[in-house]
Motif scaffolding. Structure first.
Motif, PDB file in Angstrom:
ATOM      1  N   ASP A 228       0.830  -1.207   0.000  1.00 45.53           N
ATOM      2  CA  ASP A 228       0.000   0.000   0.000  1.00 45.53           C
ATOM      3  C   ASP A 228       0.863   1.255   0.000  1.00 45.53           C
ATOM      4  OD1 ASP A 228      -2.350  -1.418   0.008  1.00 45.53           O
ATOM      5  OD2 ASP A 228      -2.732  -1.180   2.150  1.00 45.53           O
TER       6      ASP A 228
ATOM      7  N   SER B 120      -2.451  -5.050  -3.369  1.00 48.85           N
ATOM      8  CA  SER B 120      -2.663  -3.827  -2.594  1.00 48.85           C
ATOM      9  C   SER B 120      -3.957  -3.142  -3.000  1.00 48.85           C
ATOM     10  CB  SER B 120      -1.490  -2.862  -2.797  1.00 48.85           C
ATOM     11  OG  SER B 120      -1.818  -1.563  -2.361  1.00 48.85           O
ATOM     12  N   SER B 121      -4.856  -2.933  -2.049  1.00 44.43           N
ATOM     13  CA  SER B 121      -6.099  -2.221  -2.339  1.00 44.43           C
ATOM     14  C   SER B 121      -5.815  -0.763  -2.699  1.00 44.43           C
ATOM     15  CB  SER B 121      -7.038  -2.287  -1.138  1.00 44.43           C
ATOM     16  OG  SER B 121      -6.442  -1.700   0.014  1.00 44.43           O
ATOM     17  N   THR B 122      -4.788  -0.173  -2.095  1.00 45.40           N
ATOM     18  CA  THR B 122      -4.425   1.212  -2.402  1.00 45.40           C
ATOM     19  C   THR B 122      -3.974   1.349  -3.843  1.00 45.40           C
ATOM     20  OG1 THR B 122      -3.793   1.658  -0.110  1.00 45.40           O
ATOM     21  CG2 THR B 122      -2.873   3.106  -1.798  1.00 45.40           C
TER      22      THR B 122
ATOM     23  N   GLU C 227      -7.043   0.954  -6.181  1.00 38.39           N
ATOM     24  CA  GLU C 227      -7.899   2.141  -6.197  1.00 38.39           C
ATOM     25  C   GLU C 227      -7.266   3.262  -7.017  1.00 38.39           C
ATOM     26  OE1 GLU C 227      -8.501   3.064  -2.123  1.00 38.39           O
ATOM     27  OE2 GLU C 227      -9.749   1.306  -1.724  1.00 38.39           O
TER      28      GLU C 227
ATOM     29  N   HIS D 288      -8.560  -6.452  -6.893  1.00 36.98           N
ATOM     30  CA  HIS D 288      -7.785  -6.575  -5.658  1.00 36.98           C
ATOM     31  C   HIS D 288      -7.769  -8.030  -5.231  1.00 36.98           C
ATOM     32  CE1 HIS D 288      -7.547  -5.998  -1.049  1.00 36.98           C
ATOM     33  NE2 HIS D 288      -6.332  -6.083  -1.560  1.00 36.98           N
TER      34      HIS D 288
END
Length: 231
Positions: free
Chosen positions: A13, A80-82, A85, A101
């Protein structure tokens, strides 16, 4: 009281933090780069002419966006979700491009059975996943005769196998995590891929444009053209 250890997802992230002012601008996607030197070395031609491609660990999504702009249906899978996004926000208006994700092996073994014409990784998830776990999953999701390609830093002679790495973006933080990255000599990658059923394998180190700088390992292999090829 000591801080809890940072999880691998939190580690990624924080990859490539933005320290500028305002909204972070997206990177340029006018070229597909396998190396860390823009414009150096081969480009998207390494993948042939796929209609459907999967990128493992796309982070910023630049290469995925480049392929999608040239008519390829591309899915990028990142742990990584960050990162997911951010990539979704940058490339939301690019037709044929999506970001998921998930962990690479988990996604490759998910319920979907539609094969890909190309699976690739640019300094991404292939570098940080045990090939003994990942390569069988990749092979099962490739259409016959399709391409599997990946790049990463050239290996340090004598430092082969899983190697510990600390991200520079974590220096000075109280909660740190050491991750592993897998590196081998080109001929060893050939042997590993052959053992897992891949064919027509090429593994080489692309020298840096300036002498003395770090080169790039580039590996390209194919899934068997027919079931008999794998016997």
């Amino acid at each position: 009281m000591p801080h809890a250890p940072m999880t691998p997802a939190e580690y990624w992230d924080k990859y490539k933090p933005y320290n500028g002012e305002g909204t972070q601008p997206p990177p340029q996607a006018h070229r597909f780069d396998w190396t860390q030197y823009p414009g150096h070395g081969p480009g998207a031609e390494v993948l042939g002419h796929p209609l459907r491609a999967l990128e493992l660990g796309p982070a910023e999504g630049k290469e995925a966006a480049h392929l999608a702009r040239h008519g390829v249906e591309v899915t990028g899978v990142d742990f990584s979700s960050t990162q997911v996004e951010r990539a979704r926000a940058w490339w939301k208006d690019t037709p044929g491009l999506s970001f998921v994700h998930d962990e690479a092996c988990a996604y490759l073994t998910s319920a979907s059975t539609t094969p890909y014409d190309a699976i690739y990784s640019v300094w991404g998830a292939v570098w940080f996943t045990d090939p003994e776990d990942l390569f069988p999953c990749v092979l099962k999701r490739l259409a016959p005769g399709s391409v599997f390609a990946f790049s990463q830093a050239e290996p340090v002679v004598g430092s082969y196998g899983p190697q510990q790495m600390r991200g520079k973006w974590l220096e000075g933080r109280e909660r740190e995590l050491t991750v592993l990255r897998w590196q081998y000599a080109p001929e060893t990658w050939v042997g590993i891929l052959e053992r897992h059923g891949f064919t027509d394998i090429d593994a080489r180190v692309l020298k840096a444009p300036e002498p003395g700088n770090l080169g790039t390992l580039l590996v390209r292999a194919h899934s068997p053209s027919t079931s008999s090829d794998a016997e």
